[in-house]
Design a protein around this motif. Structure first.
Motif, short mmCIF file in Angstrom:
data_model
loop_
_atom_site.label_atom_id
_atom_site.label_comp_id
_atom_site.label_asym_id
_atom_site.label_seq_id
_atom_site.Cartn_x
_atom_site.Cartn_y
_atom_site.Cartn_z
N ASN B 446 40.71 39.87 20.21
CA ASN B 446 39.79 40.57 21.10
C ASN B 446 39.83 39.95 22.49
OD1 ASN B 446 39.16 42.16 18.99
ND2 ASN B 446 36.97 41.75 18.97
N GLY B 447 39.99 38.64 22.55
CA GLY B 447 40.12 37.97 23.84
C GLY B 447 41.34 38.51 24.59
N GLN B 448 42.44 38.69 23.87
CA GLN B 448 43.65 39.21 24.52
C GLN B 448 43.46 40.64 25.00
OE1 GLN B 448 47.56 38.38 22.97
NE2 GLN B 448 46.75 36.91 21.53
N SER B 449 42.87 41.48 24.14
CA SER B 449 42.75 42.87 24.60
C SER B 449 41.74 42.97 25.74
CB SER B 449 42.43 43.84 23.46
OG SER B 449 41.40 43.33 22.67
N GLY B 450 40.73 42.10 25.76
CA GLY B 450 39.80 42.09 26.88
C GLY B 450 40.48 41.62 28.16
N LEU B 451 41.29 40.60 28.04
CA LEU B 451 41.94 40.00 29.21
C LEU B 451 43.00 40.93 29.79
CD1 LEU B 451 41.38 37.30 30.48
CD2 LEU B 451 43.21 36.30 29.12
N ALA B 455 43.05 43.03 35.73
CA ALA B 455 44.25 42.76 36.51
C ALA B 455 44.22 41.31 36.97
CB ALA B 455 44.32 43.69 37.71
N PRO B 456 45.34 40.58 36.79
CA PRO B 456 45.38 39.17 37.20
C PRO B 456 45.17 39.03 38.70
CG PRO B 456 47.45 39.84 36.12
CD PRO B 456 46.59 41.03 36.17
N LEU B 458 42.85 40.07 40.42
CA LEU B 458 41.46 39.73 40.74
C LEU B 458 41.27 38.22 40.73
CD1 LEU B 458 39.65 42.46 38.63
CD2 LEU B 458 39.93 42.38 41.11
N GLU B 459 41.88 37.56 39.69
CA GLU B 459 41.78 36.10 39.64
C GLU B 459 42.54 35.48 40.81
OE1 GLU B 459 43.22 34.97 35.71
OE2 GLU B 459 42.04 36.65 34.94
N GLU B 460 43.71 36.07 41.14
CA GLU B 460 44.51 35.50 42.22
C GLU B 460 43.76 35.60 43.54
OE1 GLU B 460 48.22 37.56 41.81
OE2 GLU B 460 48.45 36.61 39.83
N ALA B 461 43.05 36.71 43.74
CA ALA B 461 42.27 36.86 44.97
C ALA B 461 41.27 35.73 45.08
CB ALA B 461 41.56 38.21 44.98
N ALA B 462 40.64 35.40 43.95
CA ALA B 462 39.66 34.32 43.96
C ALA B 462 40.34 32.99 44.27
CB ALA B 462 38.94 34.25 42.62
N ARG B 463 41.55 32.80 43.70
CA ARG B 463 42.26 31.55 43.95
C ARG B 463 42.62 31.43 45.42
NH1 ARG B 463 45.25 29.24 39.92
NH2 ARG B 463 45.28 27.52 41.40
N VAL B 464 43.09 32.56 46.02
CA VAL B 464 43.47 32.57 47.43
C VAL B 464 42.28 32.19 48.29
CG1 VAL B 464 44.19 34.05 49.33
CG2 VAL B 464 45.35 34.21 47.12
N SER B 465 41.10 32.65 47.85
CA SER B 465 39.89 32.35 48.62
C SER B 465 39.38 30.94 48.33
CB SER B 465 38.79 33.36 48.31
OG SER B 465 39.32 34.64 48.25
N GLY B 466 40.15 30.14 47.59
CA GLY B 466 39.78 28.74 47.46
C GLY B 466 39.17 28.36 46.13
N SER B 467 39.02 29.31 45.21
CA SER B 467 38.42 28.98 43.92
C SER B 467 39.44 28.22 43.06
CB SER B 467 38.01 30.27 43.22
OG SER B 467 37.61 29.99 41.90
N THR B 468 38.93 27.37 42.16
CA THR B 468 39.83 26.72 41.20
C THR B 468 40.17 27.71 40.10
OG1 THR B 468 38.02 25.98 39.85
CG2 THR B 468 38.75 24.48 41.58
N ARG B 475 33.90 32.87 37.14
CA ARG B 475 33.16 33.74 38.05
C ARG B 475 33.70 35.16 38.09
NH1 ARG B 475 32.73 29.83 42.51
NH2 ARG B 475 32.99 31.51 44.00
N ILE B 476 34.96 35.33 37.79
CA ILE B 476 35.57 36.67 37.87
C ILE B 476 35.84 37.24 36.48
CG2 ILE B 476 37.48 38.03 38.78
CD1 ILE B 476 35.91 36.74 40.98
N THR B 477 36.64 36.51 35.70
CA THR B 477 37.17 37.08 34.46
C THR B 477 36.11 37.23 33.39
OG1 THR B 477 39.13 35.82 35.05
CG2 THR B 477 39.14 36.91 32.91
#
Lengths: 338, 567
Positions: B446-451, B455-456, B458-468, B475-477
């Motif tokens: 279920n974790g896989q189908s949720g993930l 779209a990755p 969204l996480e990358e956008a957060a990383r670009v903005s300085g998130s770990t 905060r996103i996923t």
């Protein structure tokens, strides 16, 4: 009035003893093959004298409890202070693990000598007998069988229930009675041929006597080789069943308790064993564990009104049953062709 | 920046991967390993356990019984499940909602409840259905016509569960089918029924087979029903061997069971993976039409009615009736009614303790399974660590290991060094270990189908903005996955509460669970009527929880693809 002083002293002594007993507290953990509803009355009685002891019970059918205990003893940590099983099963565990402490309760002398455990590990609580139980809606009083031998009549085909020795500890008493005891009385119609003939009647082999009691009550298996304790429960519940005392007699197994050598709460465990053989607890046995008291000074009649003296009770050979358990299961399976 | 799905080199994700690998090793790989190793060990490496097994008449009979029962259930499940799925998805037959509800209920409701109902109905001498049939047809026999205590009886008892697997695999496939394929057949002059038989059913073959194999595998794993009916199958044989302390017999029986389940589940996965040539879903949006099959519709309605009656209403109705009886021997007679059995159930300290333990185990299991599930899924889908495919395989391994075998494995591990140092044996902790092993696959899948739905980028956008990496996950996923997580939590909770097969092998003092205590009440520690009252209570609680889960489930489209979809 010269007696007054000793009597008063005795009462004072008894009171002090009670107070000493009341000092017991903490949890008392009992592994029991006796059902919860049977243990409840004993726990309430014990609680009156020992209100600070929190009695906890974990119930499993006897044979399953034996293997649970076997594994816990191998892991080196039994999870309870006391165990409630029949004398033969306690003896078997003791042979393998030396896990139980010996203890002689205060009033053990009042217990009938033939039911006492000579090794001193198990404390007898009551005598549980094998008898026949039948459903009165399905079988009329005239038609009912009157002996163990009657069970071989083909008209009982697919009507009988019997406990499976692979999963019931108690039924070993019955199997010993048929395979060893009756033949030793020069009764040629018994022995293993009896079970081979019984197998022709296709009895249902169940895992526990409680299941068998309900099958008899519902009429699914209207005739059963049953323990007195379950006949007593049926009587209390108003089931349409009745009991038969077979002509050949009844094997009586000794329902017992024993305490572990390294019990976490030995004081409370000893108090429980003292309580079990007390006249007060013995008077409760028929209503509690559903079986006959082991003291002669306690009056008792069976649930159908039969007096104890009218029944032939054969005390079982606990040593034989403990030592021969596995081979008896094999012989039983062979007789049943499985 | 690393590539789209390749954040992987970060220290944080390495640490997570290592932790998950260690957890899965302890919780899953070690027990599975213990089953196999112990079967080859007898004082030293040896095949003697296998030799004994092959010459043991009872073990061979148990293996054959297991295969016969699982095959029978799989075959009959197709026979009953396919027309019902077709009826619900593609026709205007009656009782469509009821059939769907009955399917869900038979999946979530513990198998032993249905067994109780059927024993009361179809016991050969006193079963209510047998008594009624003998009275109606004026039969002179005192027994039959049904005998639930037989191989057929066991197949019948487990059938609703198998039918549900076929049904739930098939309904989405049927509903998403392109109607043009049937239209083509109709244009060539085929009747609607002919079009269904010649075009639709062949297209559904992978889904039907996948459902049947799932039914086969779960039938191999069931314990409660065969134990109550007294049928020697492999799971029962494992328990009996353990009761007799015959560890080598138990280990070979477990290996046999695991091998058969793995075979069935491996086939099932392969079928779903290579289903491409059966693909009937193109880019176009459409909905399959409901067909008018004429008289056949009425036949389907009759089947649906019969199914709902037999799989749901009659067994549970019987259970409710018996739960209100004073003595089961006096049956449906005046003066035999009471609520006392419910008073006993609600007031019994042992039952209360068992209920609390089961709720505690289910809650802790569901929580831990979600954490492990999300983090493992994250490693599998969002990193390029080489170990990720190993995690993927390890996490689904328990699907092929029946609870009885897991229970056996944990006894071996926690009775011997070094497992015995934990002191878990005989306590609630060993049950928790068993439950985690059993339910981790649901969490990871279920974790896989949720993930997969997030779209990755969204996480990358957060990383670009300085998130770990961790910050982006939290905060996103996770917030985006929340409905799926809540649903998975509830699902594991519901499935864990009545867990029986591992619990009964591992129970010790004070570790009776709902299922083991119910079975013990049924087996005489209380009696049939009290057991029925207990069963009615369990059924009510599990159903209410499932309603809650279904409400949560509506908020996430991924949920429909979760466990019930198979694959």
């Amino acid at each position: 009035m010269t007696m007054t002083r000793p009597v008063a002293l005795a009462i004072a002594g008894a009171l002090m003893a009670t107070q000493a007993a009341q000092a017991q507290d903490g949890a008392l953990r009992i592994y029991s093959a006796y059902p919860d509803e049977h243990m409840q009355a004993l726990i309430e009685g014990f609680g009156k004298a020992h209100p600070d002891v929190d009695v906890q019970v974990s119930v499993q059918p006897g044979e399953q409890l034996l293997s649970t205990l076997e594994l816990e003893l191998r892991a080196g940590r039994p999870q309870a202070d006391l165990v409630g099983l029949n004398q033969a099963s306690i003896a078997a565990l003791q042979q393998a693990h030396q896990a139980f402490a010996t203890y002689a309760p205060a009033e053990l002398d009042a217990v009938r000598s033939e039911v006492r455990d000579p090794s001193g590990t198990s404390v007898p609580a009551c005598v549980n007998l094998y008898l026949l139980q039948y459903n009165t809606n399905a079988i009329s009083e005239e038609d009912r069988p009157s002996s163990w031998n009657d069970l071989l009549d083909p008209r009982w085909k697919s009507q009988i229930a019997l406990a499976d020795p692979a999963s019931s500890q108690s039924v070993h008493s019955f199997i010993w009675f048929i395979s060893e005891y009756l033949p030793s009385q020069q009764d040629g119609s018994f022995g293993w041929e009896y079970f081979e003939k019984l197998a022709q009647n296709d009895p249902r082999l169940e895992r526990s006597h409680g299941t068998i009691r309900d099958m008899t009550a519902s009429g699914e298996r209207p005739l059963a080789v049953q323990l007195l304790a379950n006949g007593q429960t049926s009587a209390n519940r108003g089931d349409p069943t009745s009991l038969v005392w077979p002509e050949e007699g009844s094997p009586g197994e000794i329902s017992s308790f024993a305490m572990f050598e390294n019990a976490a709460n030995p004081e409370a465990a000893r108090a429980w064993l003292d309580f079990i053989v007390s006249a007060e607890a013995q008077a409760m046995m028929p209503a509690a564990l559903g079986c006959a008291p082991v003291r002669n000074d306690v009056d008792y009649r069976f649930p159908d009104g039969t007096a104890v003296g009218d029944v032939t009770i054969v005390p079982v050979d606990a040593d034989f049953i403990a030592a021969e358990r596995d081979s008896q299961i094999d012989r039983f399976n062979a007789a049943f062709g499985r | 920046m690393t590539g789209a799905r390749g954040i992987g080199a970060g220290g944080w994700s390495r640490a997570v991967a290592a932790t998950m690998a260690a957890l899965l090793a302890v919780l899953i790989v070690a027990p599975v390993g213990a089953i196999f190793l112990s079967s080859f060990y007898d004082g030293g490496p040896s095949l003697s356990a296998y030799a004994d097994f092959l010459t043991d008449r009872r073990m061979l009979a148990a293996t054959l019984n297991s295969l016969a029962v699982a095959t029978g259930i799989a075959a009959l499940s197709v026979l009953v499940g396919v027309p019902l799925a077709f009826g619900v998805a593609r026709t205007r037959m009656w009782f469509r909602g009821l059939v769907s509800a009955a399917m869900i209920l038979s999946l979530i409701s513990p198998e032993f409840l249905l067994a109780m109902g059927y024993i009361l109905m179809a016991g050969p001498n006193a079963g209510y259905a047998n008594q009624a049939l003998r009275a109606v047809f004026d039969l002179s026999a005192t027994s039959g016509p049904f005998d639930i205590f037989s191989l057929w009886g066991l197949i019948f008892t487990a059938l609703p569960n198998g039918v549900a697997f076929v049904f739930l695999a098939l309904v989405p496939a049927l509903a998403n089918m392109d109607p043009a394929l049937e239209d083509a057949a109709r244009l060539k002059g085929a009747s609607p029924l002919r079009a269904v038989i010649d075009v639709t059913l062949p297209l559904m073959r992978p889904a039907i087979l996948a459902g049947a194999l799932l039914a086969f595998a779960t039938s191999l794993a069931m314990y409660g029903a065969p134990e109550m009916l007294g049928i020697d199958v492999l799971t029962v044989a494992i328990r009996e061997a353990l009761l007799g302390l015959e560890f080598s017999t138990a280990s070979v029986a477990s290996v046999t069971l695991v091998a058969l389940s793995a075979l069935a589940l491996g086939l099932q996965r392969a079928l779903l993976r290579h289903g491409d040539r059966y693909r009937v879903l193109g880019g176009k949006a459409f909905a399959a039409r409901r067909l008018d099959l004429g008289a056949a519709t009425h036949l389907l309605s009759a089947l649906a009615f019969l199914y709902v009656m037999v799989a749901l209403i009659l067994p549970y109705g019987t259970m409710i009736a018996v739960s209100a009886m004073k003595s089961i021997g006096n049956g449906f007679s005046a003066g035999n009614w009471t609520l006392q059995n419910f008073v006993v159930v609600l007031g019994d300290p042992s039952i209360r303790q068992a209920v609390w333990l089961s709720f505690w185990l289910a809650a802790v299991t569901a929580t831990v399974v979600i954490v492990i599930g999300v983090l493992t899924a994250y490693v599998i889908l969002r990193t390029r660590l080489r170990a990720r495919s190993l995690l993927d395989y390890a996490s689904i391994l328990p699907l092929a290991v029946p609870g009885t075998a897991i229970g056996f494995a944990l006894i071996v591990i926690y009775l011997n060094w070094p497992g015995n140092l934990t002191g878990f044996y005989g306590t609630a902790m060993i049950l928790l270990v068993a439950y985690l092993a059993r339910f981790i696959p649901i969490g990871v899948r279920n974790g896989q189908s949720g993930l997969l739905q997030i779209a990755p980028e969204l996480e990358e956008a957060a990383r670009v903005s300085g998130s770990t990496e961790f910050g982006a996950l939290m905060r996103i996923t996770i917030p985006l996955m929340l409905p799926m997580l809540v649903y998975t939590w509830l699902l594991v909770f519901i499935l864990a509460i009545p867990e029986l097969s591992a619990s009964i092998i591992l129970r010790g003092f004070g570790t009776q669970t709902v299922a083991t205590s119910l079975l013990s009440v049924w087996n005489g520690n209380g009696g049939l009527a009290v057991a029925c009252a207990y069963g009615v209570c369990i059924f009510a609680v599990v159903s209410a929880l499932f309603l809650l889960a279904a409400l949560v489930g509506r908020r996430s489209p991924a949920i429909r693809k979760s466990i019930f979809g198979g694959g």
